[in-house]
Design a protein around this motif. Structure first.
Motif, PDB file in Angstrom:
ATOM      1  N   VAL A 135       0.853  -1.195   0.000  1.00  0.00           N
ATOM      2  CA  VAL A 135       0.000   0.000   0.000  1.00  0.00           C
ATOM      3  C   VAL A 135       0.886   1.241   0.000  1.00  0.00           C
ATOM      4  N   ASN A 136       0.623   2.123  -0.935  1.00  0.00           N
ATOM      5  CA  ASN A 136       1.325   3.397  -1.033  1.00  0.00           C
ATOM      6  C   ASN A 136       0.461   4.518  -0.462  1.00  0.00           C
ATOM      7  N   ILE A 137       1.091   5.432   0.253  1.00  0.00           N
ATOM      8  CA  ILE A 137       0.366   6.597   0.759  1.00  0.00           C
ATOM      9  C   ILE A 137       0.475   7.705  -0.275  1.00  0.00           C
ATOM     10  N   GLY A 138      -0.605   7.900  -1.023  1.00  0.00           N
ATOM     11  CA  GLY A 138      -0.655   8.951  -2.022  1.00  0.00           C
ATOM     12  C   GLY A 138      -1.220  10.225  -1.424  1.00  0.00           C
ATOM     13  N   SER A 139      -2.018  10.947  -2.195  1.00  0.00           N
ATOM     14  CA  SER A 139      -2.550  12.208  -1.682  1.00  0.00           C
ATOM     15  C   SER A 139      -3.730  12.702  -2.506  1.00  0.00           C
ATOM     16  N   MET A 140      -4.667  13.346  -1.822  1.00  0.00           N
ATOM     17  CA  MET A 140      -5.761  14.029  -2.494  1.00  0.00           C
ATOM     18  C   MET A 140      -5.229  15.105  -3.434  1.00  0.00           C
ATOM     19  N   TRP A 141      -4.085  15.707  -3.083  1.00  0.00           N
ATOM     20  CA  TRP A 141      -3.509  16.783  -3.891  1.00  0.00           C
ATOM     21  C   TRP A 141      -3.112  16.294  -5.282  1.00  0.00           C
ATOM     22  N   ALA A 142      -2.932  14.989  -5.432  1.00  0.00           N
ATOM     23  CA  ALA A 142      -2.644  14.423  -6.751  1.00  0.00           C
ATOM     24  C   ALA A 142      -3.893  14.386  -7.618  1.00  0.00           C
ATOM     25  N   HIS A 143      -5.074  14.510  -6.992  1.00  0.00           N
ATOM     26  CA  HIS A 143      -6.339  14.490  -7.720  1.00  0.00           C
ATOM     27  C   HIS A 143      -6.815  15.886  -8.092  1.00  0.00           C
ATOM     28  N   LEU A 161       3.161   8.416  -7.960  1.00  0.00           N
ATOM     29  CA  LEU A 161       3.010   7.278  -7.055  1.00  0.00           C
ATOM     30  C   LEU A 161       1.690   6.551  -7.315  1.00  0.00           C
ATOM     31  N   HIS A 162       0.636   7.323  -7.586  1.00  0.00           N
ATOM     32  CA  HIS A 162      -0.652   6.709  -7.933  1.00  0.00           C
ATOM     33  C   HIS A 162      -0.511   5.880  -9.214  1.00  0.00           C
ATOM     34  N   SER A 163       0.168   6.448 -10.192  1.00  0.00           N
ATOM     35  CA  SER A 163       0.348   5.743 -11.455  1.00  0.00           C
ATOM     36  C   SER A 163       1.180   4.472 -11.262  1.00  0.00           C
ATOM     37  N   MET A 164       2.237   4.556 -10.474  1.00  0.00           N
ATOM     38  CA  MET A 164       3.054   3.377 -10.205  1.00  0.00           C
ATOM     39  C   MET A 164       2.210   2.287  -9.556  1.00  0.00           C
ATOM     40  N   THR A 165       1.304   2.685  -8.667  1.00  0.00           N
ATOM     41  CA  THR A 165       0.418   1.734  -8.003  1.00  0.00           C
ATOM     42  C   THR A 165      -0.356   0.908  -9.023  1.00  0.00           C
ATOM     43  N   VAL A 179      -1.341  -4.475  -5.111  1.00  0.00           N
ATOM     44  CA  VAL A 179      -0.760  -3.148  -4.893  1.00  0.00           C
ATOM     45  C   VAL A 179      -1.880  -2.119  -4.931  1.00  0.00           C
ATOM     46  N   ASN A 180      -2.037  -1.378  -3.848  1.00  0.00           N
ATOM     47  CA  ASN A 180      -3.070  -0.351  -3.748  1.00  0.00           C
ATOM     48  C   ASN A 180      -2.489   0.931  -3.157  1.00  0.00           C
ATOM     49  N   ALA A 181      -3.305   1.960  -3.134  1.00  0.00           N
ATOM     50  CA  ALA A 181      -2.876   3.230  -2.540  1.00  0.00           C
ATOM     51  C   ALA A 181      -4.058   3.895  -1.855  1.00  0.00           C
ATOM     52  N   VAL A 182      -3.749   4.790  -0.932  1.00  0.00           N
ATOM     53  CA  VAL A 182      -4.764   5.642  -0.333  1.00  0.00           C
ATOM     54  C   VAL A 182      -4.392   7.092  -0.650  1.00  0.00           C
ATOM     55  N   SER A 236      -8.793  -9.162  -0.564  1.00  0.00           N
ATOM     56  CA  SER A 236      -8.071 -10.006  -1.520  1.00  0.00           C
ATOM     57  C   SER A 236      -8.490  -9.793  -2.974  1.00  0.00           C
ATOM     58  N   TRP A 237      -9.642  -9.137  -3.208  1.00  0.00           N
ATOM     59  CA  TRP A 237     -10.087  -8.885  -4.580  1.00  0.00           C
ATOM     60  C   TRP A 237      -9.923  -7.411  -4.946  1.00  0.00           C
ATOM     61  N   VAL A 238      -9.071  -6.720  -4.197  1.00  0.00           N
ATOM     62  CA  VAL A 238      -8.829  -5.299  -4.454  1.00  0.00           C
ATOM     63  C   VAL A 238      -7.366  -5.115  -4.824  1.00  0.00           C
ATOM     64  N   THR A 239      -7.103  -4.625  -6.026  1.00  0.00           N
ATOM     65  CA  THR A 239      -5.740  -4.262  -6.411  1.00  0.00           C
ATOM     66  C   THR A 239      -5.809  -3.183  -7.480  1.00  0.00           C
ATOM     67  N   GLY A 240      -4.787  -2.334  -7.505  1.00  0.00           N
ATOM     68  CA  GLY A 240      -4.774  -1.219  -8.441  1.00  0.00           C
ATOM     69  C   GLY A 240      -5.700  -0.091  -8.043  1.00  0.00           C
ATOM     70  N   ALA A 241      -6.229  -0.147  -6.830  1.00  0.00           N
ATOM     71  CA  ALA A 241      -7.180   0.872  -6.366  1.00  0.00           C
ATOM     72  C   ALA A 241      -6.446   2.029  -5.699  1.00  0.00           C
ATOM     73  N   ILE A 242      -7.003   3.213  -5.861  1.00  0.00           N
ATOM     74  CA  ILE A 242      -6.511   4.395  -5.151  1.00  0.00           C
ATOM     75  C   ILE A 242      -7.710   4.941  -4.392  1.00  0.00           C
TER      76      ILE A 242
END
Length: 254
Positions: A135-143, A161-165, A179-182, A236-242
């Motif tokens: 899990v990567n810690i992204g940011s609302m500021w990227a949106h 970082l979101h894109s890498m996720t 691999v996911n991110a918040v 377990s069925w969640v991946t690529g999510a931000i």
């Protein structure tokens, strides 16, 4: 049975530490990565006092190429099952675009470089065991841009970082790795100490309560709870999510 490890980059404080505590409660051995030896020591003591685990600490600055190379070596040499990775280290100091220097830009993207290489080393270990969750810690500021907190270089880095996720989710899924991110909005963490005196952070950030539809800024526990869920088999069925963990900020305009 092999020991299960969770590597927490930025694990000595904030969201990283809060996540490490949740994982320790599940019997996972946290490996805290941070650049401040005193903070690492304090975090280790806090977790071990609360939970029956031995905490490992790796002192390193992920923006330093030599330190990152050393981290990669430690990952390669670690005996046991690295099941989890959380990339939570970061830096945030708003500055108008026209005032940014090359050094400002480089600092943000050096974090991404270190994260990229550390994650690569961990993913190779996970591939060998056929499972893992990142899990990567992204940011609302990227949106979206917030005029009150101009942060073009920071937001570019977090968008990367979101894109890498998403790319890693596509490439590593067949190897059993999710691999996911918040993407948090305003959360009370020490990261704001880069431009707000430490003893004023809490009161200053309360000025952003109304910015969030739920009426308050976030806590590190708010984010850690979601990170912990995304790491777990419950997701377990969640991946690529931000996932937006933002008190409703991205839902619309207040």
């Amino acid at each position: 049975m092999a020991q299960i490890f969770a590597i927490i980059q930025g694990g000595s404080s904030g969201m990283g530490l809060a996540t490490a505590k949740r994982l320790a409660a599940r019997g996972v051995t946290p490996v805290l990565v941070g650049r401040n030896a005193d903070k690492l020591s304090t975090a280790k003591a806090d977790i071990e006092a609360e939970h029956s685990v031995d905490v490992m600490t790796w002192q390193a600055d992920v923006t330093n190429t030599d330190d990152v190379q050393s981290l990669v070596g430690k990952v390669d040499a670690l005996e046991g099952n690295i099941r989890y990775l959380v990339n939570a280290a970061g830096y945030f100091s708003p500055k108008p675009y026209l005032d940014h220097t090359a050094q400002d830009y480089d600092l943000y993207h050096d974090y991404n470089r270190g994260t990229f290489l550390l994650t690569q080393a961990v993913a190779r270990k996970m591939t060998a065991t056929g499972s893992g969750s990142i899990v990567n810690i992204g940011s609302m500021w990227a949106h979206q841009a917030i005029k009150a907190t101009p942060s073009s270089a920071y937001s570019m880095a977090k968008a990367g970082l979101h894109s890498m996720t998403q790319h890693l989710a596509m490439e590593l899924g067949e190897k059993g790795i999710r691999v996911n991110a918040v993407a948090p909005a305003v959360v009370e963490t020490p990261i704001y100490g880069a431009f707000i005196p430490e003893d004023e952070i809490s009161q200053t950030l309360k000025g952003f309560d109304a910015f969030h539809p739920v009426g308050r800024i976030g806590t590190v526990e708010d984010v850690a709870a979601t990170v912990d869920f995304l790491l777990s088999d419950e997701a377990s069925w969640v991946t690529g999510a931000i996932w937006d963990v933002d008190g409703g900020v991205m839902a619309g305009r207040n």
